[in-house]
Design a protein around this motif. Structure first.
Motif, mmCIF file in Angstrom:
data_model
loop_
_atom_site.group_PDB
_atom_site.id
_atom_site.type_symbol
_atom_site.label_atom_id
_atom_site.label_comp_id
_atom_site.label_asym_id
_atom_site.label_seq_id
_atom_site.Cartn_x
_atom_site.Cartn_y
_atom_site.Cartn_z
ATOM 1 N N PHE A 176 38.513 37.636 43.916
ATOM 2 C CA PHE A 176 39.774 38.288 43.612
ATOM 3 C C PHE A 176 40.436 37.680 42.375
ATOM 4 O O PHE A 176 40.561 36.460 42.247
ATOM 5 C CB PHE A 176 40.712 38.191 44.809
ATOM 6 C CG PHE A 176 41.868 39.128 44.706
ATOM 7 C CD1 PHE A 176 41.686 40.496 44.860
ATOM 8 C CD2 PHE A 176 43.143 38.660 44.430
ATOM 9 C CE1 PHE A 176 42.750 41.373 44.752
ATOM 10 C CE2 PHE A 176 44.213 39.537 44.321
ATOM 11 C CZ PHE A 176 44.018 40.896 44.473
ATOM 12 N N LYS A 177 40.871 38.541 41.425
ATOM 13 C CA LYS A 177 41.442 37.985 40.199
ATOM 14 C C LYS A 177 42.693 38.669 39.692
ATOM 15 O O LYS A 177 43.354 38.145 38.792
ATOM 16 C CB LYS A 177 40.377 37.986 39.097
ATOM 17 C CG LYS A 177 39.876 39.369 38.727
ATOM 18 C CD LYS A 177 38.837 39.274 37.616
ATOM 19 C CE LYS A 177 38.402 40.671 37.220
ATOM 20 N NZ LYS A 177 37.167 40.687 36.462
ATOM 21 N N LEU A 178 43.037 39.864 40.219
ATOM 22 C CA LEU A 178 44.236 40.521 39.686
ATOM 23 C C LEU A 178 45.030 41.188 40.791
ATOM 24 O O LEU A 178 44.523 42.076 41.486
ATOM 25 C CB LEU A 178 43.838 41.566 38.630
ATOM 26 C CG LEU A 178 44.975 42.457 38.099
ATOM 27 C CD1 LEU A 178 46.009 41.646 37.345
ATOM 28 C CD2 LEU A 178 44.439 43.565 37.213
ATOM 29 N N ARG A 203 41.802 30.013 41.777
ATOM 30 C CA ARG A 203 41.114 31.282 41.565
ATOM 31 C C ARG A 203 41.188 31.929 40.184
ATOM 32 O O ARG A 203 40.684 33.008 40.003
ATOM 33 C CB ARG A 203 41.705 32.345 42.519
ATOM 34 C CG ARG A 203 41.268 32.248 43.920
ATOM 35 C CD ARG A 203 39.776 32.440 44.061
ATOM 36 N NE ARG A 203 39.417 31.922 45.350
ATOM 37 C CZ ARG A 203 39.823 32.486 46.490
ATOM 38 N NH1 ARG A 203 40.490 33.617 46.469
ATOM 39 N NH2 ARG A 203 39.535 31.944 47.627
ATOM 40 N N ASN A 204 41.947 31.368 39.264
ATOM 41 C CA ASN A 204 42.052 32.043 37.969
ATOM 42 C C ASN A 204 42.673 33.422 38.143
ATOM 43 O O ASN A 204 42.204 34.415 37.600
ATOM 44 C CB ASN A 204 40.635 32.142 37.352
ATOM 45 C CG ASN A 204 40.697 32.523 35.884
ATOM 46 O OD1 ASN A 204 41.712 32.332 35.236
ATOM 47 N ND2 ASN A 204 39.618 33.090 35.382
ATOM 48 N N LEU A 205 43.763 33.484 38.920
ATOM 49 C CA LEU A 205 44.358 34.750 39.322
ATOM 50 C C LEU A 205 45.418 35.233 38.327
ATOM 51 O O LEU A 205 46.185 34.443 37.794
ATOM 52 C CB LEU A 205 45.003 34.550 40.698
ATOM 53 C CG LEU A 205 45.641 35.754 41.363
ATOM 54 C CD1 LEU A 205 44.570 36.744 41.812
ATOM 55 C CD2 LEU A 205 46.467 35.299 42.565
ATOM 56 N N LEU A 227 47.886 29.822 37.837
ATOM 57 C CA LEU A 227 47.543 31.231 37.595
ATOM 58 C C LEU A 227 46.917 31.350 36.211
ATOM 59 O O LEU A 227 47.220 30.564 35.309
ATOM 60 C CB LEU A 227 48.795 32.109 37.652
ATOM 61 C CG LEU A 227 49.536 32.208 38.982
ATOM 62 C CD1 LEU A 227 50.857 32.952 38.788
ATOM 63 C CD2 LEU A 227 48.675 32.936 40.017
ATOM 64 N N HIS A 228 46.088 32.332 36.099
ATOM 65 C CA HIS A 228 45.556 32.591 34.758
ATOM 66 C C HIS A 228 46.637 33.245 33.894
ATOM 67 O O HIS A 228 46.870 32.865 32.748
ATOM 68 C CB HIS A 228 44.313 33.499 34.847
ATOM 69 C CG HIS A 228 43.816 33.937 33.496
ATOM 70 N ND1 HIS A 228 43.330 33.055 32.569
ATOM 71 C CD2 HIS A 228 43.761 35.157 32.920
ATOM 72 C CE1 HIS A 228 42.987 33.709 31.472
ATOM 73 N NE2 HIS A 228 43.241 34.992 31.660
ATOM 74 N N GLU A 229 47.275 34.268 34.498
ATOM 75 C CA GLU A 229 48.329 34.948 33.758
ATOM 76 C C GLU A 229 49.432 35.352 34.730
ATOM 77 O O GLU A 229 49.154 35.745 35.857
ATOM 78 C CB GLU A 229 47.743 36.185 33.061
ATOM 79 C CG GLU A 229 48.751 36.933 32.200
ATOM 80 C CD GLU A 229 48.119 38.050 31.377
ATOM 81 O OE1 GLU A 229 46.890 37.997 31.132
ATOM 82 O OE2 GLU A 229 48.857 38.967 30.995
#
Ligand SMILES: *[C@@H]1O[C@H](CO)[C@@H](O)[C@H](O)[C@H]1NC(C)=O
Ligand SMILES: *[C@@H]1O[C@H](CO)[C@@H](O)[C@H](O)[C@H]1NC(C)=O
Ligand SMILES: *[C@@H]1O[C@H](CO)[C@@H](O)[C@H](O)[C@H]1NC(C)=O
Ligand SMILES: *[C@@H]1O[C@H](CO)[C@@H](O)[C@H](O)[C@H]1NC(C)=O
Length: 823
Positions: A176-178, A203-205, A227-229
């Motif tokens: 899961f990423k977005l 998770r680089n979410l 968070l990634h973004e």
């Protein structure tokens, strides 16, 4: 013939193809095959079932905007290969368990704009992307996606979700990423709401919470979360960005943070200069900040961005940018501000800066101070700023030796100093289009840019006046100079040394003709854009050095046709040729060209605008011209017609020779060995017989000395054909021929024939033995009708009968002398 056949064949093929595409989908033909066998679209077809005709090979089905109602297992045919299923706005309310059984391998399911309250426990084991935008969902719990463990993207924007509580099973979604929860009803975010986010932290979410009416974020809610973004753009109608929001983010670690105002519509009040101070306790690399502020004092934008590597600020500055000692800034993008000046001083000496964009300033901006000491600066975009620059560019970019890309397009004007690009020798891209430039067309200002690959100086008021402006650009691959001008023969030489050029745009330069030599050394040229000029011909395309040319845009010129010799020598690699909007003619005289367009139609671009003018002044597509009427190659036809008429004219011109030839064949007596029977043969019209008998015969035959005349009515042998008589008795048997010219003379075919015969005889005899007597004035026009007479009258003297006594005496004397002459 062959053309007609191939056209018919084309039509037949098209029909077969059309049938092939539509038939399998049944009579209604509502669904379209977007890609053969795999991609089908039934958008807005008002269907309330999925057509069974969709083949099992289908991978992508767009079924949006239809009426499906409730979904049950029988709804879908077996589509085991289906990956993408779009059911946007299909009035779906209830979804039965196992409704997607027949399409269970779907990876992307789009359910936007339905009324689904609950997705239920579906057997979509492979699902990766689920879109449930605008479904009146009130919580993420309702989705019950477990055990689909492949889910990567969940877009649940525009719903009624009030909490950031994420169902616990998301922890098991390892890919899961977005999570997109934009435009929901989240007002408060507490520590308890983000527990699962904490668990998913590795998770680089990407988390999108933009346009939620967030009033409060509990301090610590994002503590320790990575968070990634993270997108937190507010909506001007709901939450403004406040200091407390930013404070609530403390302890967050994020690669890219997106904060500020969602739309750039109205100005909103900020809560103060220190609004963004909370960012000092957020760990981020990259930040995007949009804010159109009004307030007693401007926000201190950069204070907490010292450690960022990439900063994008939209509408953040009124007038001035503060001075900040960035530690590791590589990219700075400033768009849509109201800066008074390019902040060159504030940005100088940044040893990490590589990319700088300052564009779309909403006021004319000054650029007087220099960028100094930016050793890694590679990319500068200062477009759309209404900049006026004196003494560009060496002075303005001082010690920026790595600069590769400079874009100053759409500014007001740039004046260059001498050697303007000294120190910028690594430049590869220079774009100055739509900015008034000085002197570029006269002097070799760019001559040290031998690494330059891309140059755009279109619409800069440049007039190329000499051969040298582009000297030194030996590596140039793309040159765009449209909307400028050329003087003298500069056009012929100005490209001479651009041997690496691949793309040349000289459209809209009022060019009337291009020399064959202009492109002689451009052996790599692939694209040539010439549209909107005034070219009549494209003969230069036959230059064999243009072998690589694949694409020519010659639209909107004055080309009427292209002759066959040019068509047959066009560059062999030519695959796109645009000839639209030219004043072409559809006539058969253009048959070669029209035939060529029909055969090469796949090469012609904008066929629907490639029109020609018919004889009725209407316009049709060149490829629709019916040249079957020109099928008997008009070239040959005209040549044959021409030859035939030539032969006819010659035959007519010398018809008397021909007849004479016949007579000679019949038996020719050499006149040399023969005594002349008569002194003169008289050619006259029987209408003038009275004059001949009363005057001519009276004065000549009865005078002293008496002459003997040959008169056809009196002296021709009875029983002999008239032609033979004319020859034997008249012309051959007489020493001279008297031609009595009157109006009646021209009316008599015999007279004319006799004259022509006599004339030809005199040619053979090489003595002018014709005596012309003009009995009455005749219009010059009529003398032209008898071959040779007009000419003869012009070249030779003739006797004119005047009728009064004195002149008559003279007349008869002269006539006698003429008969005696050469005796
Ligand atoms: C995180 O995800 C983004 C795309 O969502 C990707 O570009 C990036 O490389 C990922 N980073 C890591 C560390 O996996
Ligand atoms: C920038 O990073 C340094 C350590 O590398 C840290 O001490 C400082 O607080 C950071 N500043 C901001 C504004 O994040
Ligand atoms: C082209 O290059 C040659 C030498 O390579 C030079 O003599 C000539 O002047 C140049 N011409 C133009 C128009 O650049
Ligand atoms: C024509 O195109 C082919 C294939 O793209 C290319 O290999 C060939 O070099 C081109 N010919 C010329 C003269 O550039």
């Amino acid at each position: 013939m062959t053309i007609v056949k191939s056209l018919e064949l084309g039509v037949v093929l098209q029909c077969i193809l059309a049938g092939f595409i539509l038939l399998p989908l049944g009579k209604e033909e509502k669904c379209k095959e977007v890609l053969p066998n795999t991609h089908f679209s039934c958008v807005g077809t008002k269907l309330n079932y999925i057509p069974a005709e969709i083949p099992v090979t289908a991978e992508n089905l767009d079924f949006s905007f239809n009426y499906l109602g409730n979904l049950h297992q029988a709804m879908f045919p077996q589509l085991p290969h289906l990956r993408v299923l779009d059911l946007t706005r299909c009035h779906i309310q209830l979804i039965a368990v196992n409704a997607f059984h027949n399409v269970r391998n779907v990876t992307t399911l789009i359910l936007t704009g339905n009324q689904i309250k609950e997705l239920g426990n579906q057997s979509l084991n492979l699902i990766q992307e689920l879109v449930v935008v605008d479904n009146s969902l009130s919580s993420l719990e309702e989705l019950h996606l477990w055990p689909s463990t492949k889910l990567q993207v969940l877009n649940a924007g525009t719903n009624n979700i009030e909490s950031l509580m994420i169902p616990h099973y998301f922890v098991n979604l390892s890919d899961f990423k977005l999570l997109d929860l934009h435009a929901n009803k989240i007002r408060v975010i507490t520590v308890a709401h983000t527990l699962i986010l904490q668990e998913m932290s590795g998770r680089n979410l990407t988390l999108i919470l933009s346009r939620n009416p967030i009033l409060h974020i509990e301090p610590g809610a994002f503590q320790g979360i990575y968070l990634h973004e993270f997108c937190l753009l507010g909506n001007h109608a709901v939450a403004n960005l406040t200091k407390s929001h930013v404070m609530g983010l403390s302890g967050l670690k994020v690669d890219k943070l997106v904060v500020g105002q969602y739309r750039d519509a109205t100005k909103i009040l900020t809560s103060g200069e220190d609004t963004l101070d909370g960012l000092c306790s957020v760990n981020f690399q990259e930040i995007y900040f949009r804010h159109r502020e009004t307030g007693p004092r401007p926000i201190s934008v950069f204070r907490c961005m010292l450690n960022a590597t990439k900063i994008t600020i939209v509408q953040g500055f009124e007038h001035d940018m503060e001075f900040v000692q960035f530690r590791q800034l590589k990219e700075l993008h400033l768009r849509n501000h109201k800066l008074r000046a390019i902040p060159a001083r504030q940005l100088s000496h940044l040893h990490t800066l590589e990319t700088l964009t300052i564009t779309d300033n909403r006021l004319p901006v000054e650029f007087g101070e220099s960028f100094v000491d930016l050793p890694h600066l590679k990319h500068v975009d200062l477009s759309f700023n209404e900049i006026k620059v004196r003494e560009c560019c060496r002075r303005l970019f001082n010690n920026t030796p790595q600069l590769r890309y400079l874009n100053m397009r759409h500014n007001t004007e740039i004046y260059f100093d001498t050697m303007p690009f000294k120190g910028l020798e690594l430049l590869e891209v220079l774009d100055l289009q739509h900015t008034q430039l000085s002197a570029v067309g006269q002097y070799p200002l760019l001559s040290n840019l031998n690494r330059l690959k891309y140059l755009d100086i279109s619409y800069t008021g440049t007039v190329f006046m000499s051969q040298i402006p582009l000297v030194g650009l030996s590596n140039l691959e793309v040159l765009i100079i449209s909307g400028n001008g050329f003087q003298g023969d500069s056009l012929r030489y100005v490209f001479a040394n651009l041997t690496n050029l691949e793309h040349l745009d000289i459209s809209n330069c009022e060019i009337k003709a291009l020399s064959w030599h202009s492109f002689t050394r451009l052996k790599k040229l692939r694209h040539l854009v010439l549209n909107s000029n005034r070219l009549l011909a494209v003969d230069f395309l036959t230059n064999p050095s243009l072998g690589a040319l694949a694409w020519i845009d010659a639209g909107q010129n004055n080309i009427v046709a292209i002759p066959q010799n040019v068509l047959s020598s066009l560059p062999t690699n030519l695959s796109i040729f645009d000839l639209s909007h030219n004043p072409m003619e559809c006539s058969c005289s253009n048959e070669d060209f029209i035939k060529w367009t029909i055969h090469q139609r796949e090469k012609l671009k904008n066929l629907n605008e490639t029109l020609c003018k018919t004889t009725f002044s209407t316009y049709i597509r060149v490829i629709d011209v019916d040249i079957t009427n020109c099928r008997y190659n008009w070239g040959y036809a005209i040549a044959i017609l021409f030859m035939l008429s030539f032969v006819a004219a010659v035959a007519y011109r010398y018809k008397f020779y021909l007849r004479y030839g016949f007579i000679l064949l019949r038996g020719y007596r050499n006149p040399k060995h023969m005594e002349f029977q008569y002194d003169a043969f008289v050619i006259y019209s029987s209408e003038d017989e009275a004059w001949v008998m009363d005057e001519l015969v009276e004065n000549i035959e009865r005078g002293v000395p008496p002459f003997r005349l040959c008169l056809h009515m009196r002296d021709f042998e009875v029983g002999k054909s008239i032609t033979s008589n004319i020859i034997d008795e008249g012309i051959v048997g007489s020493r001279k021929v008297i031609v009595v010219v009157s109006r009646h003379f021209f009316d008599s075919a015999w007279c004319c024939f006799e004259f022509e015969l006599a004339q030809s005889w005199s040619v053979f005899e090489e003595t002018p033995s014709l005596i012309i007597v003009i009995l009455e004035d005749v219009e010059e026009e009529r003398t032209r009708k008898v071959l040779g007479l007009h000419k003869y009258l012009k070249k030779n003297t003739y006797l004119k009968w005047k009728g009064n006594y004195l002149s008559n005496v003279k007349f008869w004397n002269r006539l006698r002398n003429a008969i005696i002459a050469g005796k």
